[in-house]
Design a protein around this motif. Structure first.
Motif, PDB file in Angstrom:
ATOM      1  N   HIS A 257      26.529  51.377  41.167  1.00  0.00           N
ATOM      2  CA  HIS A 257      27.518  50.823  40.242  1.00  0.00           C
ATOM      3  C   HIS A 257      28.170  49.604  40.886  1.00  0.00           C
ATOM      4  O   HIS A 257      28.589  49.646  42.043  1.00  0.00           O
ATOM      5  CB  HIS A 257      28.581  51.855  39.902  1.00  0.00           C
ATOM      6  N   GLN A 258      28.275  48.517  40.101  1.00  0.00           N
ATOM      7  CA  GLN A 258      28.796  47.265  40.637  1.00  0.00           C
ATOM      8  C   GLN A 258      30.032  46.801  39.883  1.00  0.00           C
ATOM      9  O   GLN A 258      30.150  47.015  38.687  1.00  0.00           O
ATOM     10  CB  GLN A 258      27.730  46.157  40.542  1.00  0.00           C
ATOM     11  N   TYR A 259      30.946  46.168  40.621  1.00  0.00           N
ATOM     12  CA  TYR A 259      32.050  45.456  39.986  1.00  0.00           C
ATOM     13  C   TYR A 259      32.418  44.254  40.842  1.00  0.00           C
ATOM     14  O   TYR A 259      32.126  44.191  42.040  1.00  0.00           O
ATOM     15  CB  TYR A 259      33.253  46.363  39.713  1.00  0.00           C
ATOM     16  N   LEU A 260      33.076  43.293  40.189  1.00  0.00           N
ATOM     17  CA  LEU A 260      33.376  42.003  40.811  1.00  0.00           C
ATOM     18  C   LEU A 260      34.882  41.837  40.954  1.00  0.00           C
ATOM     19  O   LEU A 260      35.650  42.158  40.038  1.00  0.00           O
ATOM     20  CB  LEU A 260      32.818  40.874  39.940  1.00  0.00           C
ATOM     21  N   LEU A 261      35.321  41.324  42.098  1.00  0.00           N
ATOM     22  CA  LEU A 261      36.719  40.954  42.323  1.00  0.00           C
ATOM     23  C   LEU A 261      36.809  39.435  42.314  1.00  0.00           C
ATOM     24  O   LEU A 261      36.035  38.758  43.005  1.00  0.00           O
ATOM     25  CB  LEU A 261      37.215  41.500  43.657  1.00  0.00           C
ATOM     26  N   THR A 262      37.734  38.906  41.528  1.00  0.00           N
ATOM     27  CA  THR A 262      37.825  37.451  41.386  1.00  0.00           C
ATOM     28  C   THR A 262      39.015  36.895  42.163  1.00  0.00           C
ATOM     29  O   THR A 262      39.901  37.628  42.607  1.00  0.00           O
ATOM     30  CB  THR A 262      37.998  37.046  39.905  1.00  0.00           C
ATOM     31  N   GLU A 263      39.006  35.566  42.274  1.00  0.00           N
ATOM     32  CA  GLU A 263      40.181  34.882  42.798  1.00  0.00           C
ATOM     33  C   GLU A 263      41.302  34.937  41.760  1.00  0.00           C
ATOM     34  O   GLU A 263      41.115  35.426  40.645  1.00  0.00           O
ATOM     35  CB  GLU A 263      39.820  33.431  43.121  1.00  0.00           C
ATOM     36  N   ARG A 264      42.451  34.415  42.093  1.00  0.00           N
ATOM     37  CA  ARG A 264      43.583  34.414  41.169  1.00  0.00           C
ATOM     38  C   ARG A 264      43.235  33.640  39.898  1.00  0.00           C
ATOM     39  O   ARG A 264      42.555  32.627  39.942  1.00  0.00           O
ATOM     40  CB  ARG A 264      44.813  33.793  41.831  1.00  0.00           C
ATOM     41  N   ILE A 265      43.707  34.188  38.780  1.00  0.00           N
ATOM     42  CA  ILE A 265      43.483  33.572  37.465  1.00  0.00           C
ATOM     43  C   ILE A 265      44.846  33.382  36.800  1.00  0.00           C
ATOM     44  O   ILE A 265      45.657  34.317  36.757  1.00  0.00           O
ATOM     45  CB  ILE A 265      42.581  34.451  36.582  1.00  0.00           C
ATOM     46  N   GLU A 266      45.088  32.205  36.296  1.00  0.00           N
ATOM     47  CA  GLU A 266      46.357  31.925  35.637  1.00  0.00           C
ATOM     48  C   GLU A 266      46.522  32.843  34.428  1.00  0.00           C
ATOM     49  O   GLU A 266      45.613  32.993  33.611  1.00  0.00           O
ATOM     50  CB  GLU A 266      46.416  30.463  35.188  1.00  0.00           C
ATOM     51  N   GLY A 267      47.692  33.459  34.329  1.00  0.00           N
ATOM     52  CA  GLY A 267      47.964  34.372  33.227  1.00  0.00           C
ATOM     53  C   GLY A 267      47.791  35.836  33.575  1.00  0.00           C
ATOM     54  O   GLY A 267      48.193  36.717  32.811  1.00  0.00           O
ATOM     55  N   VAL A 268      47.194  36.122  34.739  1.00  0.00           N
ATOM     56  CA  VAL A 268      47.040  37.510  35.170  1.00  0.00           C
ATOM     57  C   VAL A 268      48.298  37.918  35.933  1.00  0.00           C
ATOM     58  O   VAL A 268      48.677  37.281  36.914  1.00  0.00           O
ATOM     59  CB  VAL A 268      45.798  37.682  36.067  1.00  0.00           C
ATOM     60  N   THR A 269      48.947  38.981  35.476  1.00  0.00           N
ATOM     61  CA  THR A 269      50.168  39.486  36.111  1.00  0.00           C
ATOM     62  C   THR A 269      49.972  40.958  36.457  1.00  0.00           C
ATOM     63  O   THR A 269      49.089  41.631  35.902  1.00  0.00           O
ATOM     64  CB  THR A 269      51.372  39.347  35.174  1.00  0.00           C
ATOM     65  N   PRO A 270      50.809  41.499  37.355  1.00  0.00           N
ATOM     66  CA  PRO A 270      50.681  42.925  37.705  1.00  0.00           C
ATOM     67  C   PRO A 270      50.892  43.857  36.530  1.00  0.00           C
ATOM     68  O   PRO A 270      50.442  45.007  36.562  1.00  0.00           O
ATOM     69  CB  PRO A 270      51.778  43.119  38.763  1.00  0.00           C
ATOM     70  N   GLU A 271      51.564  43.379  35.471  1.00  0.00           N
ATOM     71  CA  GLU A 271      51.839  44.230  34.310  1.00  0.00           C
ATOM     72  C   GLU A 271      50.695  44.242  33.302  1.00  0.00           C
ATOM     73  O   GLU A 271      50.755  44.952  32.289  1.00  0.00           O
ATOM     74  CB  GLU A 271      53.117  43.763  33.599  1.00  0.00           C
TER      75      GLU A 271
END
Length: 465
Positions: A353-367
């Protein structure tokens, strides 16, 4: 071999003390690295010298022997109120005087060797536990935690490497309570209650983020399924909301609502750190008396008359026998291998099973709530200002069908980008911003799957397993 020789000597006419001593010494020398000490001690008991009437456990490896006048006042195994024959360790009965009820010579020969193996001289020290749990991932530690919570402190958990070193450490950690049946949904509802309190209870933070979840439908059939599930979920208190495409887009602003017919929002869903969860439950189990042994590999499971009797484990080249009434197989991808030791077929196949972690993306918040889009095969959640994105392709890759390497602990597989392309296409359709985001890491690890994708729970055809 030892028992066979002694039985023949006792019942075949060869009963002189000298011959019995020599047979005992010869048989012991074949099987024991302690042959001189054991043969000398046991031969003494088989000869004309008095046989101990009472044994007191003085220390963990020290026995005090008291002799009676009658050399035939020989004994069976120790019997105490809190120790069953062949089960208690020296530490458990330390300082207690142990009666040896009268038996004949042959009984002492057969039962005496069990005493020696389990308490004093033998290759494998025997200890006794009510339950042995095999596997130190989130499943095994949960079983340990909940047994201890219900008062079962006489429990040991063993893991071949370290806690979480199988599949737990690389799991994405999404928690969704809405399942295909009432019983499964109630189980996950209880899980959420547990995650909320574990940090305060154990001092270990499972990193629970109760951000809610959004599950969307892009087909009429999917929308009908969500509507039906939402209706019965509300009947037992799940605060689920049916929403339209517009509200779905407002709750997850990075999402394209093209083709979305609607969805459900569940505010009490979230995500956590699976390793942190396992460590928290392990800490809770330890506080209530559970023993956890890492670096301890199971090499055998003993069965007799259709029930488990003991587990043999190995650590640093030394073996130990744990007598038990119940063995819990929580091995995950290793579960079929563990099952075979008990003669049980466990229908599990590991898939990569695979998943990807990305760099920071504008608009992504902890909530940001987690997002699931099963029609596009993908899921998303926040990860350090970026996204964790994965999914389950239609043509998955089985792994380890010929056996899992003995040293496959805390390890991942090489990324398989061609196989991930189908998942990536669906992710870009739903969250276009991910196409321009840089990837920081691809996680590819084997996870255990059953034929119907539901847990295997309950006792097997082997009693106590």
């Amino acid at each position: 071999e030892f028992r066979r020789v002694l039985f023949r000597s006792a019942h075949g006419g060869a009963t002189t003390p000298d011959l019995r001593r020599r047979l005992a010494a010869k048989a012991f020398a074949r099987t024991s690295s302690y042959d001189a000490a054991i043969a000398a001690w046991f031969a003494k008991q088989l000869g004309s010298d008095p046989i101990p009437e009472r044994i007191t456990v003085v220390g963990e490896r020290t026995l005090s022997l008291r002799y009676g006048e009658n050399p035939h006042q020989v004994g069976a195994l120790y019997r105490t109120a809190d120790a069953r024959p062949g089960v208690a360790t020296a530490r458990q009965v330390q300082g207690k005087e142990l009666d040896l009820p009268g038996r004949n010579d042959t009984d002492q020969i057969f039962i005496g060797i069990e005493w020696l193996e389990s308490i004093h001289f033998g290759h494998i020290e025997t200890v006794g536990k009510r339950v042995v749990i095999i596997g130190g991932g989130v499943g095994g530690t949960s079983v340990a935690y909940h047994l201890a919570e219900r008062g079962w402190s006489d429990v040991v958990l063993v893991d071949r490497a370290e806690l979480t070193s199988g599949s737990t450490f690389h799991s994405a950690g999404l928690v969704g309570q809405l399942r295909g049946s009432v019983s499964l949904t109630r189980m996950i509802m209880y899980g959420v209650e547990l995650y909320r309190r574990l940090k305060d209870e154990t001092g270990v933070d499972p990193s629970w983020h109760e951000v809610g979840s959004l599950r969307i439908a892009s087909t009429k059939e999917r929308m009908e399924e969500l509507t039906r599930q939402a209706a019965w979920a509300k009947t037992f208190g799940l605060p689920i909301e049916l929403i339209g495409p517009k509200e779905a887009g407002e709750r997850f602003p990075l999402m394209s609502t093209e083709g979305v017919l609607g969805g459900v929002f569940l505010p009490t869903d979230g995500w956590l750190d699976p390793s942190g969860l396992a460590f928290a439950m392990a800490a809770g189990a330890r506080k209530r008396g559970v023993t956890i042994l890492t670096g301890t590999r199971v090499v055998a499971i003993e069965t007799d008359r259709g029930r488990v009797r003991a587990v043999v484990v190995e650590r640093d080249g030394e073996r130990r026998r744990i007598a038990t009434e119940v063995v819990v197989n929580a091995g995950g991808i290793y579960a079929p291998e563990i099952g075979r030791l008990a003669g049980v077929n466990v229908p599990i196949v590991p898939f990569a099973h695979q998943y990807l972690l990305t760099e920071r993306i504008e608009g992504v918040t902890p909530e940001l709530p987690q997002l699931r889009d099963p029609d596009n095969l993908v899921y998303f959640r926040e990860e350090v200002g970026g996204l964790c994105m994965g999914g389950y392709e239609r043509n998955p890759a089985p792994w380890g069908l010929d056996g899992i390497p003995a040293d496959f602990n805390h390890r991942l597989l090489e990324p398989d980008w061609p196989r991930f392309e189908e998942i990536m296409d669906g992710a870009v359709r739903r969250v276009p911003a991910i196409a321009e985001a840089g990837g920081t890491r691809m996680i590819n690890g084997p996870e255990a799957f059953t034929p119907d994708n539901v847990y295997i729970l309950g006792e097997s055809e082997v009693g106590g397993f």
